[in-house]
Design an enzyme around this catalytic site. Structure first.
Site, PDB file in Angstrom:
ATOM      1  N   ASP A  21       0.651  -1.170   0.384  1.00  0.00           N
ATOM      2  CA  ASP A  21       0.410   0.061   0.318  1.00  0.00           C
ATOM      3  C   ASP A  21       1.080   0.987   0.343  1.00  0.00           C
ATOM      4  OD1 ASP A  21      -2.210   2.163   0.212  1.00  0.00           O
ATOM      5  OD2 ASP A  21      -2.593   0.656   2.401  1.00  0.00           O
ATOM      6  N   HIS A  38       3.621   3.570  -8.219  1.00  0.00           N
ATOM      7  CA  HIS A  38       2.910   2.187  -8.640  1.00  0.00           C
ATOM      8  C   HIS A  38       3.843   1.400  -9.050  1.00  0.00           C
ATOM      9  CE1 HIS A  38      -1.210   2.209  -7.627  1.00  0.00           C
ATOM     10  NE2 HIS A  38      -1.305   2.911  -8.693  1.00  0.00           N
ATOM     11  N   LEU A 132      11.640 -19.828  -5.109  1.00  0.00           N
ATOM     12  CA  LEU A 132      10.725 -19.657  -4.073  1.00  0.00           C
ATOM     13  C   LEU A 132       9.108 -19.341  -4.818  1.00  0.00           C
ATOM     14  CD1 LEU A 132      10.183 -16.321  -2.333  1.00  0.00           C
ATOM     15  CD2 LEU A 132      10.795 -15.556  -4.594  1.00  0.00           C
TER      16      LEU A 132
END
Ligand code: FPP
Length: 243
Positions: A21, A38, A132
């Site tokens: 956020d 962003h 991962l």
């Protein structure tokens, strides 16, 4: 999935989930367009993904776009969709080479065909990787996920493939977008908001939470490492008593 018992957390959070956020506020506070925030956020994604193996994180789940984010201005939504496309095209080969297995969660029907194809392609290309496990939530909402799972179970009951009496927590988990993935151990939310915004409501039943003030574009690998260290000092009792 929860398997019961106490745990001192000393093994570290194998599965970290992050609500990324603060991109918009990061940009606005600098007089920049929100999309700039962003884009910086996407740079952070790359750094954090790269750091996971050395932080002993085997699963990383990122909240990239919620079912409510469609309500943002059209230009911001399409800018975010462009960013997802670019990330997959630009980072795809690196993710494959680095042994990252990528999965996407969230409803796909509302996404553009070409984006869906890129997502499915990356999932396929990385399906044998296991260094991962990276899960990216796009058009994800926890209630929406549970609703879609419930519809699939109801359809299976109607078709005679599932008996209502046999529905267990494991059956529900098997119908969620996260089927086969472990529950998150630690959920981090950046930028000072102390809420979960529909992120993994079923899966987070026993997760530890960390709310940090830093906005996502400024969130560093060192800050993640500090949260992991704090996690190591917590005692998880899973509803039982200490012992
Ligand atoms: C929340 O910040 C962030 C988003 C809705 C988008 C998250 C997307 C990225 C980090 C970009 C790339 C992601 C990937 C996986 C490549 P906000 O815009 O709600 O910030 P605000 O609360 O300050 O407005």
């Amino acid at each position: 999935m929860y398997e019961g018992g106490n745990s001192s957390c000393s093994e570290g959070p194998g599965h970290v989930a992050i609500i990324m956020d603060g991109n918009g506020r990061w940009a606005e506070s600098r007089g920049l367009p929100r999309l700039h925030g962003h884009r910086r956020g996407a740079d952070r994604v790359r750094e954090i993904v790269e750091a996971c193996p050395e932080l002993a994180i085997s699963h990383l789940t990122l909240f990239a776009f919620s079912t409510e984010n469609w309500n943002r201005p059209v230009a911001e939504v399409s800018g975010l969709m462009r960013l997802f496309r670019r990330y997959i095209k630009k980072e795809g080969a690196r993710l494959v080479a680095e042994g990252v297995r990528v999965r996407f969660i969230g409803g796909r029907e509302r996404l553009a065909d070409d984006l869906r194809a890129l997502m499915a392609g990356l999932e396929k290309q990385t399906e044998r990787n296991n260094r991962l496990n990276l899960t990216v939530a796009i058009n994800y909402g926890g209630r929406d996920e549970i609703l879609r799972a419930t519809r699939r179970m109801a359809a299976a009951v109607l078709a005679g493939d599932l008996s209502a009496d046999d529905i267990s927590t494991a059956t529900i988990e098997d119908h969620l977008d996260t089927a086969g993935l472990p529950d998150p151990d630690l959920i981090v939310r950046t930028s000072g908001e102390c809420r979960v915004s529909g992120f993994l409501p079923w899966q987070s039943a026993y997760a530890e939470f960390a709310f940090v003030d830093t906005r996502w574009p400024d969130f560093t690998v060192e800050q993640l490492a500090a949260q992991i260290q704090r996690f190591g000092q917590r005692e998880r009792r899973f509803g039982a008593v200490a012992g």
